[in-house]
Each structure stands twice: as C-alpha cells, then as structure tokens.
Write an enzyme that holds these catalytic residues in place. Structure first.
Site, short mmCIF file in Angstrom:
data_model
loop_
_atom_site.label_atom_id
_atom_site.label_comp_id
_atom_site.label_asym_id
_atom_site.label_seq_id
_atom_site.Cartn_x
_atom_site.Cartn_y
_atom_site.Cartn_z
N ARG A 198 0.81 -1.22 0.00
CA ARG A 198 0.00 0.00 0.00
C ARG A 198 0.84 1.27 0.00
O ARG A 198 0.65 2.16 -0.81
CB ARG A 198 -0.89 0.08 1.26
N THR A 199 1.76 1.35 0.95
CA THR A 199 2.42 2.64 1.14
C THR A 199 3.22 3.02 -0.11
O THR A 199 3.11 4.14 -0.62
CB THR A 199 3.30 2.62 2.40
N LYS A 246 25.77 -2.89 -0.05
CA LYS A 246 27.24 -2.76 -0.08
C LYS A 246 27.77 -2.06 1.16
O LYS A 246 28.97 -1.85 1.30
CB LYS A 246 27.66 -1.94 -1.31
N ARG A 283 11.08 4.15 3.60
CA ARG A 283 10.72 3.19 4.64
C ARG A 283 11.96 2.43 5.03
O ARG A 283 12.72 2.00 4.16
CB ARG A 283 9.65 2.23 4.12
N HIS A 328 4.69 6.09 11.69
CA HIS A 328 4.23 5.92 10.31
C HIS A 328 3.25 7.06 10.01
O HIS A 328 2.05 6.85 9.90
CB HIS A 328 3.54 4.56 10.18
C1 NCD Z 1 1.43 -0.84 8.26
C2 NCD Z 1 2.92 -0.69 8.47
O1 NCD Z 1 3.68 -0.85 7.53
O2 NCD Z 1 3.27 -0.35 9.59
N1 NCD Z 1 1.12 -1.07 6.91
C3 NCD Z 1 0.85 0.01 6.13
O3 NCD Z 1 1.73 0.76 5.79
N2 NCD Z 1 -0.42 0.25 5.82
C4 NCD Z 1 0.81 -1.84 9.16
C5 NCD Z 1 1.39 -3.22 9.19
O4 NCD Z 1 2.32 -3.55 8.45
O5 NCD Z 1 0.86 -4.00 9.97
#
Ligand code: NCD
Length: 307
Positions: free
Chosen positions: A51-52, A80, A101, A129
């Site tokens: 999703r993200t 590396k 991320r 997040h």
């Molecule tokens: C969440 C995350 O990555 O923290 N997912 C997301 O980005 N919607 C929740 C999860 O992974 O459980």
C-alpha cells in the site's frame, strides 16, 4: 528544508489544510493532474510494502509527476554498506522529494538531516508511520466529521505497531479524546508513548485485554496485525498472532456508528465476513491514503520552492 518524519511536525491547522486539499482532490481530480509535471519522487523502500509504496507512486503519477526508486534493500547500495546519510545525499541529486521506509527507527530522520530535498517517513521500524496517520485522519474526518469527543479503541500489537504510535500522537491534540488500549499483556503500548504522550497531556486511557467488553463504548475500533518481523522468536509470535479476531458476532454490542479501521495488511485480525458491514472502513482508508499523500507531496514541494 521541511520534511515529514513525525506527525507532530505538522500543526493541527496544517493537518486540516491537508484534509481540505485531499477533499478538493476527490471533488476535482483534473485540477491537480499536472501540478507536479517534470518532478520526481524517489521511493526508497528498505522494507516490504504494498500500500504505502504503491500509494505514493500512484499519488505522484496522479499529480502528473514521475517516480524512481527501489523496493528492496538488497537491490540498493545499502547491501554494499552505504550509510543512510550518503544515500540521502545521492538521491538529492536525482529527485525532488523522497519517501523512505526503513527497518531502523530514526533512519528517515537521518536522511532528512542529510538530504537537500524533502523527506517523508514512510515507516521507520516499530516507531512511527505518519502518512498512514494522514490516511487515518482523512477517514475519521469523512466518517465522523470531527476529531474531538471520540472514544478510540486500539487493538492488537500496540507495542510494535508504528501506525498506532503515530495515530495516538495525532489524536492526542484534539479535545476530549479517550483511548481504550486493547492488547495481550506482552504487546502493550510502550511506556514511552504512555508517559510522553498520554500521561504528560492528561489524556484519559484504559488498558484491557478484553475486546468484547470494551466494544460498546467505542466510536472507532482500530485493529492491527501482530508485527511478526519485529519479534525475537517465532514461538512468541505464533502464540500471540491470533489474540484478536473481529467477527460479526463480536460486533453485536458495538455502536451502529462504529468506524472499523485497520492500516492493512490484515492477516487474521478481521474476518472477511465483516467486510460487508457498512461500518468497515479499512478499504476506504487505502483510497484516502492516496489522496492525503497527493496533498502532502504538493505541500512539501511547494514549501521547497520546487513547484
Ligand atoms: C502498516 C505498516 O507498515 O506499519 N502497513 C501500512 O503501511 N499500511 C501496518 C502493518 O504492516 O501491519
């Protein structure tokens, strides 16, 4: 350079501006379709994501911009031994904005300190997040029309669940919000969040292991996945993973206006039989996330003088 690392980096007024922009994008998407023409978003994903990452990419394309990046740490120079600081300096030469991320808490903050373009934290370890919180806020606003006077149940892995930590930070700034923290003993909200956010501001909360008992009081129920990747041993994960499974039966005593949320991915926490319940909002959250990321990209690129 303005970045988004923690949801508290934005004032309540700025969050409202993002929500207003997102609602305007929903109403008039064509007005935004060229805003980022010729601009590049770099998605640096050192951890799995569906999703993200795709939501950021879709957001940039819908603004008329382009996307570069990687979705696996192994395919980048991190494999590396390159530092996050050097990666951030390098990407600043190629792109206009970064979404990062990383499994290490604080990595996006280090990136922001070294980049010459805005950095967006797309999830750092078990910490924060903030862009999931933007999706959550738009969902709450569209479903409830307010952020004040809410009883919010957070259920599942409150220890490692970074979406929960960011959402508590965000909602703690509104009037008369109360939290019900529902988790197994081992996965309780970290004491730093309780102490620094809830107790410091005198925000009422209760901790329980009993979801059904808490149910009738809730305006919002935010379910979460047990974060397998942050466990030290598989046995503990297996023992805790199915602690809470939301079923139509368990919703019998819930408010008819309950808003059921989940950042997704879901494993077992919500039975698919709940999906047809009009109170299920988790797929709306996904869509709202894209609109809020569009609003966010525009805000940061404008402040950086790039659009
Ligand atoms: C969440 C995350 O990555 O923290 N997912 C997301 O980005 N919607 C929740 C999860 O992974 O459980």
């Amino acid at each position: 350079m303005r970045s988004l690392i923690n949801i508290l980096d934005f004032s309540v007024e700025e969050l409202q501006e993002l929500i207003d922009t997102a609602n305007d994008i929903i109403a008039r998407p064509e007005a935004y379709s060229q805003v980022c023409r010729g601009k590049k978003l770099a998605t640096l994903f050192f951890e799995p994501s569906t999703r993200t990452r795709l939501s950021f990419e879709a957001a940039m394309y819908e603004l008329g911009g382009n996307v570069i990046g990687f979705s696996e740490a192994n395919s980048s120079s991190a494999a590396k031994g390159e530092s996050v600081a050097d990666t951030a300096k390098t990407i600043s030469c190629y792109a206009d904005i970064i979404a990062m991320r990383h499994p290490k808490e604080g990595a996006p903050l280090v990136a922001a300190a070294n980049a010459s373009i805005p950095v967006i934290n797309a999830g750092d370890g078990g910490h924060n997040h903030p862009t999931q919180t933007l999706a959550d806020l738009l969902t709450i606003y569209r479903e409830k029309g307010r952020f004040s006077d809410l009883t919010v149940g957070l259920c599942g892995d409150l220890k490692f669940g970074r979406t929960v930590h960011s959402l508590i930070n965000a909602l703690s700034r509104y009037e008369n919000v109360r939290f019900v923290l529902i988790s197994p003993e081992e996965l309780k909200l970290p004491s730093y969040v309780k102490k620094d956010v809830l107790r410091r501001q005198g925000i009422p909360y209760e901790q329980t292991t009993d979801l059904e008992k808490a149910m009738p009081d809730l305006d919002i129920l935010y379910m979460t996945r047990v974060q397998r990747e942050r466990f030290f041993n598989e046995e503990d994960y297996l023992r805790l993973k199915d602690s809470y499974i939301l079923t139509p039966e368990k919703l019998k005593n819930a408010s008819k206006d309950l808003c059921i949320m989940h950042p997704l991915p879901r494993v077992n926490e919500i039975s698919v039989a709940v999906d047809d319940d009009p109170r299920a909002c988790y797929f709306k959250q996904v869509l709202n996330g894209k609109y809020m990321r569009m609003a966010l990209i525009m805000k940061l690129l404008k402040e950086a003088g790039r659009i």
